[in-house]
Design a protein around this motif. Structure first.
Motif, PDB file in Angstrom:
ATOM      1  N   MET A  33      26.504 -23.147  13.443  1.00 49.07           N
ATOM      2  CA  MET A  33      25.366 -22.034  12.974  1.00 49.07           C
ATOM      3  C   MET A  33      24.804 -21.530  14.347  1.00 49.07           C
ATOM      4  SD  MET A  33      24.277 -19.928  11.472  1.00 49.07           S
ATOM      5  CE  MET A  33      22.975 -18.863  10.401  1.00 49.07           C
ATOM      6  N   GLN A  34      25.101 -22.679  15.583  1.00 51.56           N
ATOM      7  CA  GLN A  34      24.658 -22.313  16.789  1.00 51.56           C
ATOM      8  C   GLN A  34      25.124 -21.631  17.575  1.00 51.56           C
ATOM      9  OE1 GLN A  34      21.687 -22.054  17.768  1.00 51.56           O
ATOM     10  NE2 GLN A  34      22.611 -21.352  20.033  1.00 51.56           N
ATOM     11  N   ALA A  35      26.954 -22.514  17.220  1.00 44.91           N
ATOM     12  CA  ALA A  35      28.036 -21.884  18.092  1.00 44.91           C
ATOM     13  C   ALA A  35      29.151 -20.331  17.072  1.00 44.91           C
ATOM     14  CB  ALA A  35      29.576 -22.445  17.359  1.00 44.91           C
ATOM     15  N   VAL A  40      28.111 -14.414  18.322  1.00 42.53           N
ATOM     16  CA  VAL A  40      27.996 -13.207  18.364  1.00 42.53           C
ATOM     17  C   VAL A  40      27.183 -12.435  19.573  1.00 42.53           C
ATOM     18  CG1 VAL A  40      25.882 -12.006  16.668  1.00 42.53           C
ATOM     19  CG2 VAL A  40      27.425 -13.341  15.656  1.00 42.53           C
ATOM     20  N   GLU A  41      26.638 -13.562  19.853  1.00 49.15           N
ATOM     21  CA  GLU A  41      25.516 -12.602  21.155  1.00 49.15           C
ATOM     22  C   GLU A  41      26.704 -11.791  22.154  1.00 49.15           C
ATOM     23  OE1 GLU A  41      21.980 -12.063  21.687  1.00 49.15           O
ATOM     24  OE2 GLU A  41      22.281 -12.573  19.668  1.00 49.15           O
ATOM     25  N   GLU A  42      27.559 -13.269  22.490  1.00 51.50           N
ATOM     26  CA  GLU A  42      28.187 -12.480  22.866  1.00 51.50           C
ATOM     27  C   GLU A  42      29.443 -11.652  23.019  1.00 51.50           C
ATOM     28  OE1 GLU A  42      30.573 -13.073  26.717  1.00 51.50           O
ATOM     29  OE2 GLU A  42      28.763 -14.403  26.254  1.00 51.50           O
ATOM     30  N   GLY A  43      30.033 -11.226  22.144  1.00 53.22           N
ATOM     31  CA  GLY A  43      30.619 -10.209  20.846  1.00 53.22           C
ATOM     32  C   GLY A  43      29.872  -8.933  20.827  1.00 53.22           C
ATOM     33  N   ARG A  44      28.868  -9.180  20.350  1.00 50.28           N
ATOM     34  CA  ARG A  44      28.193  -7.827  20.277  1.00 50.28           C
ATOM     35  C   ARG A  44      27.630  -6.826  21.544  1.00 50.28           C
ATOM     36  NH1 ARG A  44      22.248  -7.848  20.452  1.00 50.28           N
ATOM     37  NH2 ARG A  44      22.425  -6.672  19.572  1.00 50.28           N
ATOM     38  N   ARG A  45      28.388  -7.712  22.835  1.00 43.23           N
ATOM     39  CA  ARG A  45      27.797  -6.518  24.083  1.00 43.23           C
ATOM     40  C   ARG A  45      28.391  -5.699  23.690  1.00 43.23           C
ATOM     41  NH1 ARG A  45      27.441 -11.853  27.534  1.00 43.23           N
ATOM     42  NH2 ARG A  45      25.522 -12.459  27.011  1.00 43.23           N
ATOM     43  N   GLN A  46      28.546  -4.575  24.811  1.00 43.38           N
ATOM     44  CA  GLN A  46      29.257  -3.071  24.589  1.00 43.38           C
ATOM     45  C   GLN A  46      30.739  -3.577  24.166  1.00 43.38           C
ATOM     46  OE1 GLN A  46      28.349  -1.032  27.582  1.00 43.38           O
ATOM     47  NE2 GLN A  46      29.731   1.121  26.972  1.00 43.38           N
ATOM     48  N   HIS A  47      30.918  -2.966  23.346  1.00 41.31           N
ATOM     49  CA  HIS A  47      32.098  -2.757  23.236  1.00 41.31           C
ATOM     50  C   HIS A  47      32.986  -3.614  22.260  1.00 41.31           C
ATOM     51  CE1 HIS A  47      33.024   1.184  25.331  1.00 41.31           C
ATOM     52  NE2 HIS A  47      32.835   0.681  26.595  1.00 41.31           N
ATOM     53  N   HIS A  51      37.406 -10.945  21.774  1.00 39.02           N
ATOM     54  CA  HIS A  51      37.722 -12.512  22.253  1.00 39.02           C
ATOM     55  C   HIS A  51      36.894 -13.102  23.068  1.00 39.02           C
ATOM     56  CE1 HIS A  51      42.149 -11.693  21.270  1.00 39.02           C
ATOM     57  NE2 HIS A  51      42.322 -10.044  21.612  1.00 39.02           N
ATOM     58  N   ALA A  52      35.873 -12.486  23.299  1.00 41.15           N
ATOM     59  CA  ALA A  52      34.871 -13.579  24.216  1.00 41.15           C
ATOM     60  C   ALA A  52      34.054 -14.311  23.575  1.00 41.15           C
ATOM     61  CB  ALA A  52      33.951 -11.938  24.709  1.00 41.15           C
ATOM     62  N   ALA A  53      34.076 -13.107  21.680  1.00 44.46           N
ATOM     63  CA  ALA A  53      33.129 -14.366  20.853  1.00 44.46           C
ATOM     64  C   ALA A  53      34.222 -15.186  20.874  1.00 44.46           C
ATOM     65  CB  ALA A  53      33.254 -12.922  19.715  1.00 44.46           C
ATOM     66  N   GLU A  54      35.028 -15.094  19.645  1.00 49.25           N
ATOM     67  CA  GLU A  54      35.485 -16.473  19.339  1.00 49.25           C
ATOM     68  C   GLU A  54      36.012 -17.248  21.032  1.00 49.25           C
ATOM     69  OE1 GLU A  54      40.613 -17.557  17.993  1.00 49.25           O
ATOM     70  OE2 GLU A  54      39.702 -15.895  18.766  1.00 49.25           O
ATOM     71  N   ASP A  55      36.148 -17.018  22.056  1.00 49.65           N
ATOM     72  CA  ASP A  55      35.523 -18.310  23.312  1.00 49.65           C
ATOM     73  C   ASP A  55      34.544 -18.526  23.083  1.00 49.65           C
ATOM     74  OD1 ASP A  55      38.613 -17.953  23.620  1.00 49.65           O
ATOM     75  OD2 ASP A  55      37.657 -16.278  25.778  1.00 49.65           O
ATOM     76  N   GLN A  56      33.480 -17.556  23.662  1.00 47.04           N
ATOM     77  CA  GLN A  56      32.464 -18.478  23.081  1.00 47.04           C
ATOM     78  C   GLN A  56      31.787 -19.856  21.925  1.00 47.04           C
ATOM     79  OE1 GLN A  56      29.654 -19.040  26.208  1.00 47.04           O
ATOM     80  NE2 GLN A  56      28.453 -19.743  25.020  1.00 47.04           N
ATOM     81  N   GLY A  57      32.053 -19.345  21.261  1.00 50.10           N
ATOM     82  CA  GLY A  57      31.987 -19.806  19.728  1.00 50.10           C
ATOM     83  C   GLY A  57      33.134 -21.373  19.706  1.00 50.10           C
ATOM     84  N   ARG A  58      34.074 -20.940  20.415  1.00 49.28           N
ATOM     85  CA  ARG A  58      34.517 -22.365  20.686  1.00 49.28           C
ATOM     86  C   ARG A  58      34.544 -23.434  21.750  1.00 49.28           C
ATOM     87  NH1 ARG A  58      40.689 -21.305  19.696  1.00 49.28           N
ATOM     88  NH2 ARG A  58      41.008 -20.138  17.910  1.00 49.28           N
ATOM     89  N   LYS A  59      33.313 -22.871  22.952  1.00 51.82           N
ATOM     90  CA  LYS A  59      32.766 -23.618  23.715  1.00 51.82           C
ATOM     91  C   LYS A  59      31.480 -24.012  23.645  1.00 51.82           C
ATOM     92  CE  LYS A  59      30.720 -21.418  27.227  1.00 51.82           C
ATOM     93  NZ  LYS A  59      30.764 -20.967  28.823  1.00 51.82           N
ATOM     94  N   VAL A  60      30.722 -23.394  22.377  1.00 48.82           N
ATOM     95  CA  VAL A  60      29.262 -24.173  22.159  1.00 48.82           C
ATOM     96  C   VAL A  60      29.699 -25.670  21.193  1.00 48.82           C
ATOM     97  CG1 VAL A  60      27.872 -23.673  20.945  1.00 48.82           C
ATOM     98  CG2 VAL A  60      28.255 -22.043  22.494  1.00 48.82           C
TER      99      VAL A  60
END
Length: 120
Positions: A33-35, A40-47, A51-60
């Protein structure tokens, strides 16, 4: 006395393992859930960069799980109405024989940010 212990002790161990297994499942669920939320927080930024959302989720998921969430798969998707959904799937570590892998699926949603001009 020894026959009583021979009956009660295995039941006690089984209950103890079930409680520990429940805790492992809960922790893996919270990691997923935290990932998803961080993705979402990473990917919802402008545009809405998927890929950023996926990378951040995997990293977390990797940093928080400590091996409790096995094989995490992060799937971001953006809908036509500007929503972003990140889904994290994986399996929980299993210590009880015969249970197998407990599947975990968590998702988080958010609105993708975008610039708009004021209506006149």
């Amino acid at each position: 006395m020894s026959i009583t212990m021979a009956i009660i002790f295995p039941v006690f161990i089984l209950v103890l393992l079930a409680v520990i297994q429940g805790c492992l499942w809960w922790y893996a669920r919270e990691v997923a859930m935290q990932a998803a939320k961080e993705g979402v927080e990473e990917g919802r930024r402008q545009h809405g960069d998927l890929h950023a959302a996926e990378d951040q989720g995997r990293k977390v998921a990797k940093n928080l799980s400590g091996g409790m969430l096995k094989d995490p798969r992060v799937t971001p998707e953006q809908t036509k109405d500007g929503q972003l959904r990140v889904t994290v799937r994986g399996t929980s570590l299993s210590i009880v024989p015969g249970i197998g892998n407990l599947t975990i699926t968590q998702h988080a949603d958010g609105v993708v940010e975008r610039w708009t001009s004021p209506s006149r």
